[in-house]
Write a protein that holds these residues in place. Structure first.
Motif, PDB file in Angstrom:
ATOM      1  N   MET A   1      -7.859  21.851  15.891  1.00  0.00           N
ATOM      2  CA  MET A   1      -7.382  21.166  14.951  1.00  0.00           C
ATOM      3  C   MET A   1      -6.608  21.750  13.844  1.00  0.00           C
ATOM      4  N   GLU A   2      -5.711  21.093  13.209  1.00  0.00           N
ATOM      5  CA  GLU A   2      -5.278  21.527  12.057  1.00  0.00           C
ATOM      6  C   GLU A   2      -5.948  21.672  10.903  1.00  0.00           C
ATOM      7  N   LYS A   3      -5.614  23.074  10.220  1.00  0.00           N
ATOM      8  CA  LYS A   3      -6.496  23.011   9.089  1.00  0.00           C
ATOM      9  C   LYS A   3      -5.770  22.386   7.828  1.00  0.00           C
ATOM     10  N   ASP A   4      -4.885  21.795   7.926  1.00  0.00           N
ATOM     11  CA  ASP A   4      -4.128  21.023   7.055  1.00  0.00           C
ATOM     12  C   ASP A   4      -4.268  19.656   6.966  1.00  0.00           C
ATOM     13  N   GLN A   5      -5.124  19.226   7.821  1.00  0.00           N
ATOM     14  CA  GLN A   5      -5.131  17.792   7.939  1.00  0.00           C
ATOM     15  C   GLN A   5      -6.034  17.120   6.911  1.00  0.00           C
ATOM     16  N   HIS A   6      -5.585  15.933   6.346  1.00  0.00           N
ATOM     17  CA  HIS A   6      -6.141  15.462   5.037  1.00  0.00           C
ATOM     18  C   HIS A   6      -6.486  14.063   5.563  1.00  0.00           C
ATOM     19  N   THR A   7      -7.554  13.573   5.369  1.00  0.00           N
ATOM     20  CA  THR A   7      -8.111  12.283   5.416  1.00  0.00           C
ATOM     21  C   THR A   7      -8.292  11.653   4.120  1.00  0.00           C
ATOM     22  N   HIS A   8      -7.867  10.388   4.116  1.00  0.00           N
ATOM     23  CA  HIS A   8      -8.070   9.523   3.140  1.00  0.00           C
ATOM     24  C   HIS A   8      -9.098   8.666   3.211  1.00  0.00           C
ATOM     25  N   ILE A   9     -10.221   8.420   2.199  1.00  0.00           N
ATOM     26  CA  ILE A   9     -11.158   7.490   2.432  1.00  0.00           C
ATOM     27  C   ILE A   9     -11.183   6.279   1.390  1.00  0.00           C
ATOM     28  N   VAL A  10     -10.944   5.240   1.604  1.00  0.00           N
ATOM     29  CA  VAL A  10     -10.766   4.348   0.716  1.00  0.00           C
ATOM     30  C   VAL A  10     -11.885   3.543   0.189  1.00  0.00           C
ATOM     31  N   LYS A  11     -12.169   3.381  -0.969  1.00  0.00           N
ATOM     32  CA  LYS A  11     -13.420   3.057  -1.474  1.00  0.00           C
ATOM     33  C   LYS A  11     -13.747   1.734  -0.886  1.00  0.00           C
ATOM     34  N   TYR A  12     -15.176   1.379  -0.909  1.00  0.00           N
ATOM     35  CA  TYR A  12     -15.595   0.082  -0.589  1.00  0.00           C
ATOM     36  C   TYR A  12     -15.097  -1.146  -1.671  1.00  0.00           C
ATOM     37  N   LYS A  13     -15.241  -0.357  -2.825  1.00  0.00           N
ATOM     38  CA  LYS A  13     -14.684  -1.438  -3.914  1.00  0.00           C
ATOM     39  C   LYS A  13     -13.173  -2.083  -3.581  1.00  0.00           C
ATOM     40  N   THR A  14     -12.345  -1.334  -3.076  1.00  0.00           N
ATOM     41  CA  THR A  14     -11.049  -1.586  -2.857  1.00  0.00           C
ATOM     42  C   THR A  14     -10.910  -2.708  -1.846  1.00  0.00           C
ATOM     43  N   TYR A  15     -11.787  -2.532  -0.596  1.00  0.00           N
ATOM     44  CA  TYR A  15     -11.921  -3.347   0.325  1.00  0.00           C
ATOM     45  C   TYR A  15     -12.231  -4.887  -0.004  1.00  0.00           C
ATOM     46  N   ILE A  16     -13.405  -4.554  -0.918  1.00  0.00           N
ATOM     47  CA  ILE A  16     -13.815  -5.938  -1.551  1.00  0.00           C
ATOM     48  C   ILE A  16     -12.905  -6.810  -2.395  1.00  0.00           C
ATOM     49  N   TYR A  17     -12.278  -5.947  -3.108  1.00  0.00           N
ATOM     50  CA  TYR A  17     -10.994  -6.558  -4.091  1.00  0.00           C
ATOM     51  C   TYR A  17      -9.969  -7.346  -3.204  1.00  0.00           C
ATOM     52  N   VAL A  18      -9.707  -6.460  -2.052  1.00  0.00           N
ATOM     53  CA  VAL A  18      -8.360  -7.054  -1.232  1.00  0.00           C
ATOM     54  C   VAL A  18      -9.085  -8.387  -0.368  1.00  0.00           C
ATOM     55  N   LEU A  19     -10.275  -8.541   0.009  1.00  0.00           N
ATOM     56  CA  LEU A  19     -11.027  -9.471   0.628  1.00  0.00           C
ATOM     57  C   LEU A  19     -11.034 -10.509  -0.390  1.00  0.00           C
ATOM     58  N   ILE A  20     -11.157 -10.234  -1.457  1.00  0.00           N
ATOM     59  CA  ILE A  20     -11.300 -11.453  -2.420  1.00  0.00           C
ATOM     60  C   ILE A  20      -9.973 -12.009  -2.635  1.00  0.00           C
ATOM     61  N   ALA A  21      -8.787 -11.193  -2.795  1.00  0.00           N
ATOM     62  CA  ALA A  21      -7.428 -11.355  -2.852  1.00  0.00           C
ATOM     63  C   ALA A  21      -6.883 -12.363  -1.687  1.00  0.00           C
ATOM     64  N   LEU A  22      -7.563 -11.750  -0.448  1.00  0.00           N
ATOM     65  CA  LEU A  22      -6.961 -12.849   0.700  1.00  0.00           C
ATOM     66  C   LEU A  22      -7.705 -14.000   0.819  1.00  0.00           C
ATOM     67  N   LEU A  23      -8.814 -14.180   0.430  1.00  0.00           N
ATOM     68  CA  LEU A  23      -9.671 -15.234   0.403  1.00  0.00           C
ATOM     69  C   LEU A  23      -8.977 -16.437  -0.434  1.00  0.00           C
ATOM     70  N   PHE A  24      -8.775 -15.740  -1.774  1.00  0.00           N
ATOM     71  CA  PHE A  24      -8.291 -16.509  -2.742  1.00  0.00           C
ATOM     72  C   PHE A  24      -6.783 -17.279  -2.643  1.00  0.00           C
ATOM     73  N   MET A  25      -6.011 -16.292  -1.715  1.00  0.00           N
ATOM     74  CA  MET A  25      -4.774 -16.833  -1.229  1.00  0.00           C
ATOM     75  C   MET A  25      -4.871 -17.776  -0.209  1.00  0.00           C
ATOM     76  N   THR A  26      -5.914 -17.645   0.644  1.00  0.00           N
ATOM     77  CA  THR A  26      -6.144 -18.372   1.960  1.00  0.00           C
ATOM     78  C   THR A  26      -6.455 -19.925   1.357  1.00  0.00           C
ATOM     79  N   PHE A  27      -7.300 -19.994   0.358  1.00  0.00           N
ATOM     80  CA  PHE A  27      -7.643 -21.067  -0.513  1.00  0.00           C
ATOM     81  C   PHE A  27      -6.641 -21.831  -1.312  1.00  0.00           C
ATOM     82  N   ILE A  28      -5.597 -20.921  -1.690  1.00  0.00           N
ATOM     83  CA  ILE A  28      -4.423 -21.690  -2.391  1.00  0.00           C
ATOM     84  C   ILE A  28      -3.535 -22.140  -1.290  1.00  0.00           C
TER      85      ILE A  28
END
Length: 95
Positions: A1-28
């Protein structure tokens, strides 16, 4: 494996905000079908669907955090799809 490999971990709070936005737009979008906006009903539904798909592509598919090349490739695929749709409708209109 490469030593320069970077992983990005998205916070669960971001997923929850996106879920709420998607649900809101679905209801709209469901509420818009109940209101008679004339020709703008379909326009509003397509606009909301486009925004929702962009959110899914950016956050859930991690295009926001990947290399810019992947974003350019996805954008070019959507541009090609738009060209095919426009050409199809032009063929339909001028028959």
């Amino acid at each position: 494996m490469e030593k320069d490999q970077h992983t990005h971990i998205v916070k669960y709070k971001t997923y929850i905000y996106v879920l709420i936005a998607l649900l809101f737009m679905t209801f709209i979008s469901v509420a818009v079908t109940e209101i008679d906006l004339g020709p703008f009903t379909v326009t509003m539904a397509l606009l909301l669907a486009s925004i929702k798909s962009i959110l899914v592509l950016l956050i859930f598919m991690h295009l926001k955090f990947d290399k810019k090349f992947y974003g350019i490739m996805v954008a070019s695929v959507f541009l090609l799809l738009a060209c095919v749709i426009v050409i199809t409708f032009m063929d339909y209109l001028y028959r």
